[in-house]
Write a protein that holds these residues in place. Sequence first.
Motif: not given
Lengths: 339, 255
Positions: B168, B104-105, B100-102, B107-110, B77
């Motif tokens: 990322t 992750h941090w 897409l997993v890259g 983006t914010k959809t929980g 991060r």
Amino acid sequence: MGRRHPTRSRVMAHAGLVAGIVLLALPLVLGDLYLVRIFTLVGINLVMVTGLSLLFGYAGQISLGHAAFFGLGAYTSGFLTRLGWPWVAGLLAGVLVAAAGGLLLALPSLRLKGHYLAMATLGFGEIALFFFTEAESLTGGSDGLREIPAAAIGGFSFDTPTLKYALVWATAALVLLLAANVVRLRPGRALRAIHGSELGAQACGIDTVRIKTQVFVISAGLAGLAGVLYAHYIGFVSPSTFTLNLSLILVAMVALGGMGSLSGAVAGTVLLTLLPYADAIIPGLSRDTVAFLQDWESDIHGLVLILVMLFMPGGIAGLGRQLAVRLRRTSRTAEGGAS
Amino acid sequence: MSMLSVRGLTRRFGGLTAVDNVSFDVYEGTIHAIIGPNGAGKSTAFNLLTGFDTPDAGEVRFEGTRVTGLRPHRVTRLGIARTFQNTQLFDSMSVLENVLVGTHWHTKTGFLRAALHLPGVRAEERDSRELARHHLRLVSLEHLADVPARDLPHGQRRLLEIARALATRPRLLLLDEPAAGLNSAETGQLAGTLYRIRDMGVTIVIVEHDMGLVMDVSDEVMVLNEGAKIAEGPPRLIQKDPAVIEAYLGGDGGA
């Protein structure tokens, strides 16, 4: 080619939805109360297995203690509604207590992996069972809690088998819908990433401890929700329901359906829940056969688990995918031959 | 000022000092190589830079922020991404999903937002997919977006891991042996990819055995041997450095 993929899967999803609705309407149309009762159990198990699928099927974190969360939900809501709490309050409390139990277990044990996590969750299940049996003033001990009132919202009571069936399945459908949204978006990908490679997930900036804790709590909460539905459906809870045996069956349902597949988990749940009630589905089944299935239920579950691990690690969902690939191939060669 | 500053970095495993009092600087906009014989401590150094391992002594600073002691996801991060010597892909997921997993941090959809499909979720998903496809294009994998990652051959797995790392949004990218297992044509393409990444404004640190690639692409080379830094400088000087020649030829030849 990449564009055809989503539409095809959407068609499949719609077909599945229609099939599901027809299947669900069937017991009501037929007016067969035995069938209604069995399918209510299927719906309750679905709520629980959806949660376990997120935890085990998607994130790869095993729990051999899910019966404990089921029990926490059932006892909490049963106890409180017997005191006169409204059902909705009992429901919320049941889910919260189960989720809190999940958090309590997740914090120390999610640093553990594989066999160690299995042992920790198994231990938790046994402790919970001991508590259900011994805390007589709360749980009624081995006699259990009797005369748990039926679910009611406002003045409306879900007190007939058909109404209970409708309530359970409305809940199950809602839970499945929400879970289906979760797994195809960012959080679902994070769960699968943790399963695929925890190092890789961390390198992507995923706080793996946090997400594993979250999914454990959600999973426990859903088991608690199933427990609440169960308590007010049967009207009676006792420790003998919340054993290791149940936890193992739930794991078998997820594995049979296929890791990382919600629709597979649904299929696994329906099949294994119906197994001891095969006579309701297959007419003309001999009494001996049904008795055999019921007596040997746990053994059959164990056998199913072993056979799936050995011969179809992708479960039912994996078989489905293989079939789809093969169909696509044959249709493509057929097109090629025609042109 | 340097972008990455490493001072006195030390890591011991029992009696073995895997990384021994190593200091170096990486400057923004450069490609910086770390080379050395097997067991020289290169991968250990990478793990110390990215929070996957903790040093016994020394510290790492990135743009002035102390990195040492942070957990790996925190390091990512901050803007440091990495690949692994043994690729750490998500095999059951598609090539596109891996990238897409890259995202992750940032983006914010929980769980809740995703479950309820709240407003904004769809737009974020669309943006993430666009970004992921962009990174796949960069490593020429876009045509394989829907293929499961486990079906990729070795060379493309390494490229996919680079695309995932880029997703990322790093300012510093650490590549652990990106050319391992690649044929010479693929290695040539990799060099081009590295230049493109650098030109996007991403500084690169690369651990690599392929000397041709290292000498070709790097602005600065650091040589480790038995955990210690024995030389550093531009590639042309490193090739002639007696200590480096001794470490490579003497060490291997004598064994």
